[in-house]
Design a protein around this motif. Sequence first.
Motif, PDB file in Angstrom:
ATOM      1  N   GLU A   1      -2.220   6.424 -54.269  1.00 14.71           N
ATOM      2  CA  GLU A   1      -3.299   5.533 -53.842  1.00 14.71           C
ATOM      3  C   GLU A   1      -4.073   6.206 -52.731  1.00 14.71           C
ATOM      4  OE1 GLU A   1      -1.552   1.881 -52.485  1.00 14.71           O
ATOM      5  OE2 GLU A   1      -1.321   1.117 -54.514  1.00 14.71           O
ATOM      6  N   TRP A   2      -5.360   5.895 -52.626  1.00 17.68           N
ATOM      7  CA  TRP A   2      -6.164   6.386 -51.517  1.00 17.68           C
ATOM      8  C   TRP A   2      -7.323   5.434 -51.270  1.00 17.68           C
ATOM      9  CZ3 TRP A   2      -6.213   8.368 -56.360  1.00 17.68           C
ATOM     10  CH2 TRP A   2      -7.430   8.433 -57.023  1.00 17.68           C
ATOM     11  N   ARG A   3      -7.831   5.480 -50.057  1.00 16.53           N
ATOM     12  CA  ARG A   3      -8.983   4.667 -49.663  1.00 16.53           C
ATOM     13  C   ARG A   3     -10.208   5.243 -50.355  1.00 16.53           C
ATOM     14  NH1 ARG A   3     -12.165   5.822 -45.619  1.00 16.53           N
ATOM     15  NH2 ARG A   3     -10.645   7.233 -44.709  1.00 16.53           N
ATOM     16  N   ASN A   4     -10.944   4.394 -51.066  1.00 18.82           N
ATOM     17  CA  ASN A   4     -12.115   4.850 -51.811  1.00 18.82           C
ATOM     18  C   ASN A   4     -13.369   4.281 -51.161  1.00 18.82           C
ATOM     19  OD1 ASN A   4     -14.145   5.434 -53.631  1.00 18.82           O
ATOM     20  ND2 ASN A   4     -12.882   5.008 -55.413  1.00 18.82           N
ATOM     21  N   PRO A   5     -14.080   5.068 -50.354  1.00 11.40           N
ATOM     22  CA  PRO A   5     -15.256   4.551 -49.670  1.00 11.40           C
ATOM     23  C   PRO A   5     -16.379   4.162 -50.630  1.00 11.40           C
ATOM     24  CG  PRO A   5     -14.924   6.878 -49.154  1.00 11.40           C
ATOM     25  CD  PRO A   5     -13.794   6.444 -50.021  1.00 11.40           C
ATOM     26  N   GLY A   6     -16.306   4.621 -51.883  1.00 12.66           N
ATOM     27  CA  GLY A   6     -17.328   4.265 -52.860  1.00 12.66           C
ATOM     28  C   GLY A   6     -17.188   2.844 -53.378  1.00 12.66           C
ATOM     29  N   ILE A   7     -16.064   2.204 -53.116  1.00 16.68           N
ATOM     30  CA  ILE A   7     -15.820   0.823 -53.524  1.00 16.68           C
ATOM     31  C   ILE A   7     -15.689   0.006 -52.250  1.00 16.68           C
ATOM     32  CG2 ILE A   7     -14.274  -0.756 -54.734  1.00 16.68           C
ATOM     33  CD1 ILE A   7     -13.261   1.648 -56.338  1.00 16.68           C
ATOM     34  N   THR A   8     -16.541  -0.960 -52.056  1.00 13.21           N
ATOM     35  CA  THR A   8     -16.452  -1.780 -50.843  1.00 13.21           C
ATOM     36  C   THR A   8     -16.338  -3.246 -51.218  1.00 13.21           C
ATOM     37  OG1 THR A   8     -18.852  -1.872 -50.671  1.00 13.21           O
ATOM     38  CG2 THR A   8     -17.733  -0.161 -49.413  1.00 13.21           C
ATOM     39  N   GLY A   9     -15.705  -3.965 -50.345  1.00 12.27           N
ATOM     40  CA  GLY A   9     -15.552  -5.403 -50.503  1.00 12.27           C
ATOM     41  C   GLY A   9     -15.666  -6.066 -49.150  1.00 12.27           C
ATOM     42  N   ASP A  10     -15.337  -7.334 -49.090  1.00 15.03           N
ATOM     43  CA  ASP A  10     -15.427  -8.082 -47.837  1.00 15.03           C
ATOM     44  C   ASP A  10     -14.541  -7.499 -46.747  1.00 15.03           C
ATOM     45  OD1 ASP A  10     -17.201  -9.762 -49.061  1.00 15.03           O
ATOM     46  OD2 ASP A  10     -15.684 -11.282 -49.549  1.00 15.03           O
ATOM     47  N   SER A  11     -13.426  -6.889 -47.146  1.00 17.12           N
ATOM     48  CA  SER A  11     -12.488  -6.364 -46.150  1.00 17.12           C
ATOM     49  C   SER A  11     -12.642  -4.852 -45.950  1.00 17.12           C
ATOM     50  CB  SER A  11     -11.060  -6.712 -46.552  1.00 17.12           C
ATOM     51  OG  SER A  11     -10.781  -6.166 -47.815  1.00 17.12           O
ATOM     52  N   GLY A  12     -13.715  -4.258 -46.443  1.00 14.86           N
ATOM     53  CA  GLY A  12     -13.939  -2.833 -46.228  1.00 14.86           C
ATOM     54  C   GLY A  12     -13.777  -2.037 -47.496  1.00 14.86           C
ATOM     55  N   PRO A  13     -13.485  -0.732 -47.352  1.00 15.21           N
ATOM     56  CA  PRO A  13     -13.370   0.135 -48.527  1.00 15.21           C
ATOM     57  C   PRO A  13     -12.243  -0.298 -49.455  1.00 15.21           C
ATOM     58  CG  PRO A  13     -13.355   1.422 -46.510  1.00 15.21           C
ATOM     59  CD  PRO A  13     -13.294  -0.008 -46.118  1.00 15.21           C
ATOM     60  N   GLY A  14     -12.450  -0.070 -50.736  1.00 13.41           N
ATOM     61  CA  GLY A  14     -11.437  -0.394 -51.728  1.00 13.41           C
ATOM     62  C   GLY A  14     -10.382   0.692 -51.823  1.00 13.41           C
ATOM     63  N   VAL A  15      -9.444   0.484 -52.721  1.00 16.08           N
ATOM     64  CA  VAL A  15      -8.360   1.438 -52.933  1.00 16.08           C
ATOM     65  C   VAL A  15      -8.407   1.908 -54.384  1.00 16.08           C
ATOM     66  CG1 VAL A  15      -5.842   1.710 -52.993  1.00 16.08           C
ATOM     67  CG2 VAL A  15      -6.909   0.378 -51.172  1.00 16.08           C
ATOM     68  N   ALA A  16      -8.297   3.207 -54.577  1.00 17.99           N
ATOM     69  CA  ALA A  16      -8.206   3.778 -55.915  1.00 17.99           C
ATOM     70  C   ALA A  16      -6.753   4.184 -56.146  1.00 17.99           C
ATOM     71  CB  ALA A  16      -9.129   4.984 -56.030  1.00 17.99           C
ATOM     72  N   GLN A  17      -6.362   4.281 -57.413  1.00 17.36           N
ATOM     73  CA  GLN A  17      -4.982   4.642 -57.719  1.00 17.36           C
ATOM     74  C   GLN A  17      -4.934   5.499 -58.968  1.00 17.36           C
ATOM     75  OE1 GLN A  17      -1.811   1.945 -59.492  1.00 17.36           O
ATOM     76  NE2 GLN A  17      -1.143   2.016 -57.359  1.00 17.36           N
ATOM     77  N   HIS A  18      -4.056   6.479 -58.968  1.00 14.15           N
ATOM     78  CA  HIS A  18      -3.718   7.260 -60.159  1.00 14.15           C
ATOM     79  C   HIS A  18      -2.250   7.034 -60.469  1.00 14.15           C
ATOM     80  CE1 HIS A  18      -7.027  10.553 -60.021  1.00 14.15           C
ATOM     81  NE2 HIS A  18      -7.338   9.596 -60.859  1.00 14.15           N
ATOM     82  N   ASP A  19      -1.961   6.819 -61.727  1.00  9.21           N
ATOM     83  CA  ASP A  19      -0.587   6.833 -62.224  1.00  9.21           C
ATOM     84  C   ASP A  19      -0.425   8.208 -62.855  1.00  9.21           C
ATOM     85  OD1 ASP A  19       1.747   6.707 -63.718  1.00  9.21           O
ATOM     86  OD2 ASP A  19       1.317   4.734 -64.553  1.00  9.21           O
TER      87      ASP A  19
END
Length: 165
Positions: free
Chosen positions: A78-96
């Motif tokens: 998992e990592w912080r994805n600044p390209g995805i934002t929401g009400d609580s800030g940057p989103g999280v991306a994940q790779h399996d």
Amino acid sequence: MATATITGNLRTFGGANFSHLDPVIIFRASSAHFNQDNIFSGPDVRVSTFDSGGGFSVTLERTDTMLTAGAHYKVLIEWRNPGITGDSGPGVAQHDTGWEVEVLAGGGPIGDNARPPRPNHQMVIVSPTTPAKTFGAGALWLQQDPTDPNNPNNPANTSRLYQLQ
């Protein structure tokens, strides 16, 4: 406790360190397991500390001491994805990663303990032609005519069993 230390480096596909995105490597046990003296269960083991080059080290219970054959850890990142934002800030991306890690005596580099996912031999596709690759590598294909499988005079009924690549 029978533990071993796994080491490695986390990099981007471009070969760069991406610690500025707060990555986390998640080791998730394939299920609860037993060894001779213990039952193992509980939360994932999370690695969030990396050296300046992306290096990490994690101590895990050895899977080769488990009573269940095939015990392993699934690895997610998992990592912080600044390209995805929401009400609580940057989103999280994940790779399996799709790979499994068996933790053996002595531990060592993650690549020495990793293996590709096991083929799914629980699925058998019956078809006169090669099935689509969407069924996944390792699925079994029985070359038969599904509309006429019991007719020995049907040339589509070869009874050949293949493993999809």
